[in-house]
Every structure is written in structure tokens, then in C-alpha cells.
Enzyme design. Structure first.
Site, PDB file in Angstrom:
ATOM      1  N   LYS A 123       0.847  -1.189   0.000  1.00  8.11           N
ATOM      2  CA  LYS A 123       0.000   0.000   0.000  1.00  8.11           C
ATOM      3  C   LYS A 123       0.887   1.244   0.000  1.00  8.11           C
ATOM      4  O   LYS A 123       1.802   1.346   0.810  1.00  8.11           O
ATOM      5  CB  LYS A 123      -0.896  -0.026   1.238  1.00  8.11           C
ATOM      6  CG  LYS A 123      -1.791  -1.258   1.274  1.00  8.11           C
ATOM      7  CD  LYS A 123      -2.339  -1.556   2.635  1.00  8.11           C
ATOM      8  CE  LYS A 123      -1.285  -2.043   3.592  1.00  8.11           C
ATOM      9  NZ  LYS A 123      -1.820  -2.454   4.903  1.00  8.11           N
ATOM     10  N   THR A 139      -5.295   7.417   7.525  1.00  7.41           N
ATOM     11  CA  THR A 139      -6.227   7.406   8.645  1.00  7.41           C
ATOM     12  C   THR A 139      -6.147   6.111   9.448  1.00  7.41           C
ATOM     13  O   THR A 139      -5.890   5.054   8.897  1.00  7.41           O
ATOM     14  CB  THR A 139      -7.634   7.630   8.055  1.00  7.41           C
ATOM     15  OG1 THR A 139      -7.541   8.773   7.230  1.00  7.41           O
ATOM     16  CG2 THR A 139      -8.648   7.877   9.096  1.00  7.41           C
ATOM     17  N   GLY A 156      -6.660   2.753  11.149  1.00  5.49           N
ATOM     18  CA  GLY A 156      -7.458   1.563  10.838  1.00  5.49           C
ATOM     19  C   GLY A 156      -7.531   1.190   9.368  1.00  5.49           C
ATOM     20  O   GLY A 156      -8.137   0.174   9.023  1.00  5.49           O
ATOM     21  N   THR A 157      -6.903   1.985   8.523  1.00  2.02           N
ATOM     22  CA  THR A 157      -7.031   1.703   7.089  1.00  2.02           C
ATOM     23  C   THR A 157      -6.377   0.364   6.715  1.00  2.02           C
ATOM     24  O   THR A 157      -6.931  -0.389   5.909  1.00  2.02           O
ATOM     25  CB  THR A 157      -6.404   2.814   6.222  1.00  2.02           C
ATOM     26  OG1 THR A 157      -5.126   3.116   6.750  1.00  2.02           O
ATOM     27  CG2 THR A 157      -7.249   4.053   6.215  1.00  2.02           C
ATOM     28  N   GLY A 158      -5.222   0.085   7.311  1.00  6.98           N
ATOM     29  CA  GLY A 158      -4.514  -1.153   6.965  1.00  6.98           C
ATOM     30  C   GLY A 158      -5.337  -2.379   7.342  1.00  6.98           C
ATOM     31  O   GLY A 158      -5.456  -3.332   6.564  1.00  6.98           O
ATOM     32  N   CYS A 159      -5.896  -2.345   8.554  1.00  8.82           N
ATOM     33  CA  CYS A 159      -6.696  -3.487   9.039  1.00  8.82           C
ATOM     34  C   CYS A 159      -7.923  -3.662   8.149  1.00  8.82           C
ATOM     35  O   CYS A 159      -8.284  -4.780   7.766  1.00  8.82           O
ATOM     36  CB  CYS A 159      -7.149  -3.228  10.479  1.00  8.82           C
ATOM     37  SG  CYS A 159      -5.816  -2.756  11.580  1.00  8.82           S
TER      38      CYS A 159
HETATM   39  O1  PXL Z   1      -3.201  -0.250  12.385  1.00  5.13           O
HETATM   40  C1  PXL Z   1      -2.511  -1.270  12.926  1.00  5.13           C
HETATM   41  C2  PXL Z   1      -3.084  -1.786  14.202  1.00  5.13           C
HETATM   42  C3  PXL Z   1      -3.470  -3.096  14.273  1.00  5.13           C
HETATM   43  N1  PXL Z   1      -3.970  -3.644  15.388  1.00  5.13           N
HETATM   44  C4  PXL Z   1      -4.129  -2.924  16.493  1.00  5.13           C
HETATM   45  C5  PXL Z   1      -3.784  -1.579  16.491  1.00  5.13           C
HETATM   46  C6  PXL Z   1      -3.240  -0.989  15.326  1.00  5.13           C
HETATM   47  C7  PXL Z   1      -2.880   0.415  15.313  1.00  5.13           C
HETATM   48  O2  PXL Z   1      -2.974   1.138  16.254  1.00  5.13           O
HETATM   49  O3  PXL Z   1      -3.955  -0.876  17.593  1.00  5.13           O
HETATM   50  C8  PXL Z   1      -4.708  -3.548  17.714  1.00  5.13           C
END
Ligand code: PXL
Length: 272
Positions: free
Chosen positions: A175, A209, A211-214
Site C-alpha cells: 500500500k 487514517t 485503521g485503514t490497513g486493518c
Molecule cells: O493499524 C494497525 C493496528 C493493528 N492492530 C491494532 C492496532 C493498530 C494500530 O494502532 O492498535 C490492535
């Protein structure tokens, strides 16, 4: 009805923006059911991760055994795996249950800079988990670590993707949001599976932003679970993430979080 199920293995984020909370929202948005295995509980708000409480590897394994003995999952998505013992436990259970559609999001550092994975865990990720993965979804800093090279351009991303695929991953999706750019430059994500594919979108300056990766990796896992090929699944995930960034929610004084349900929020009559 029997839903398509995604097993989301990762950390809890008390702000609801990233981690397993983001995974559940993303797979639900895609019409799938999320099963969850928690690897760590984080105490975090919009300003940063203030505490991390890893779950014991035994109990991570117990969560996986308990759910998988009863319910087969159609795909697996891994996120935060804080210790090498947890990485190894997850890898062993993937082998034990012969799980195939495994999407590894190699989460290393939170947005605020907090380290979410130890150095030893990184080594295990490369040695034990990546060879079991159907796809990996690093961002640019993570791809730099995995490929052991600096990435300054889309060309470098492609070189890194080839190197990462040599670690045993069939599909590598890097990404591009972390590459420096201005509002005129596109964000290009690249997929490599022997061929290259590019997915570009206008850079949204609110930017990278929370949470985008998750969300991206979970949407990819949902597509794969539903039988889409990797290119379709990646394109759908990209479209979804762009909309989620546009609809980001401001929760506190720090960064905002991507929100896949933005359009539903706008239409909801249940909200005051
Ligand atoms: O964005 C990656 C990520 C994954 N998992 C948890 C997170 C974060 C970023 O803060 O807290 C639990």
C-alpha cells in the site's frame, strides 16, 4: 443461512478504529461473518497506544482450537501478533487446521509510533508465517523491513514486492499511502503475483487514517473467501478503503478513524 466466515486474528483497539474492531466492521460490510481470536488487548485512544497487554500464546492457541473445532473459516486474516511465541502458535494452528486462504497484514508500528510487534516476532513472521500466507499486505515502512530496502517510489515498491514474494508469499500487495506526496499526487498500491497490477486513487490529504490497513486486509480476505480472484478482491478493497477514508470519523482530539459504514451513518434514522 450459512455465512462466509473470516477468522480475524489480531489485537483489540479500544478506540474501535483499528485492530479486530476494524476487521469485524470490514468483513461485516462485505457481507461476511467475522470470527475473532484476540492476540493482545491495547489501551488506546485517538492520540496513541498507551498500553499493550499480550494474551498468552497458550490462550491464543486455545481460542483458535475452540472456534476451529466447531466452525470452519473460509479465510484467515492476521493483524497484530506481538510476540514470536504468538506468531509461532498462529502458524502451527494454520498448519494443523490446513487453513489455506491466509492474508497476513504484517502490523509492526501504530500510527502514533508505538511498536506493536517485537523484533523477534518480526523474524518469526518472516520464517514461520509468511510461507503459509496466500497474500501479504504491508504498507511502505513494513515493506521496507520485509524487503530490507528503502522505498522511495512506485518502482522501488515493485522491487520490494518481488523480494517479499521470495519469502514464500504468492500475492504481495504493497500500500503506497506512506510514500510522500502532495494533494496532486495519486496513491498507488501495487499487487505482485508474478505480474504487476497498480491501483491508484487521488491522495486524500487527511491522509493515512487510523485503521485503514486493518480494513484493507480484511476486505481483501472477505473477497478471497467469497471466491473472487486476488485482482478483483484487491480492487474492491481499494474502492472500499477510499470511501472509508472520505467518511472518516472524528472521535477525540487525535487522529480520525476510517469508517466503512459512512454511507449508512449518513442515512441512519436511528441516530439523533
Ligand atoms: O493499524 C494497525 C493496528 C493493528 N492492530 C491494532 C492496532 C493498530 C494500530 O494502532 O492498535 C490492535
Amino acid at each position: 443461512m450459512k455465512p462466509v466466515k473470516i477468522l480475524c486474528i489480531g489485537g483489540s483497539d479500544s478506540s474501535g478504529g483499528a485492530g479486530t474492531q476494524a476487521d469485524l466492521k470490514a468483513v461485516s460490510f462485505c457481507g461476511c461473518w467475522g470470527l475473532t481470536v484476540i492476540t493482545a488487548v491495547t489501551a488506546q485512544n485517538t492520540k496513541g497506544v498507551l498500553g499493550i497487554y499480550p494474551v498468552s500464546p497458550e490462550f491464543v492457541g486455545r481460542q483458535m482450537d475452540t472456534i476451529l473445532k466447531d466452525t470452519a473459516s473460509d479465510a484467515v486474516k492476521t493483524g497484530m501478533l506481538p510476540t514470536s511465541e504468538i506468531v509461532q502458535t498462529v502458524a502451527n494452528k494454520i498448519k494443523k487446521y490446513k487453513l489455506k486462504k491466509v492474508i497476513v497484514d504484517p502490523v509492526m508500528i501504530a500510527k502514533g509510533g508505538r511498536i506493536l510487534m517485537s523484533n523477534k516476532a518480526r523474524t518469526s513472521l518472516v520464517k514461520d508465517l509468511l510461507p503459509l500466507a496466500f497474500a501479504a499486505t504491508p504498507n511502505v515502512p513494513e515493506a521496507e523491513v520485509l524487503s530490507k530496502m528503502k522505498i522511495k517510489s512506485v518502482f522501488d515498491m515493485k522491487k520490494a514486492a518481488i523480494k517479499i514474494s521470495r519469502l514464500g508469499v504468492k500475492n504481495v500487495l504493497i500500500k503506497g499511502g506512506h510514500l510522500t506526496g502532495n494533494k496532486k499526487s495519486d496513491v498507488t498500491d501495487i499487487l505482485y503475483n508474478g505480474n504487476f497490477y497498480e491501483f491508484s486513487s487521488k491522495r486524500i490529504l487527511s491522509g493515512d487514517t487510523h485503521g485503514t490497513g486493518c480494513t484493507y486486509a480484511s476486505a481483501l480476505a472477505a473477497g478471497i473467501a467469497k471466491g473472487e480472484n486476488i485482482v478483483e478482491a484487491a480492487l474492491r478493497a481499494k474502492i472500499m478503503i477510499v470511501a472509508a477514508i472520505k467518511n472518516a470519523v472524528t472521535l477525540g482530539e487525535g487522529y480520525s478513524s476510517a469508517n466503512v459504514f459512512g454511507e449508512i451513518f449518513k442515512k441512519s434514522t436511528l441516530r439523533t
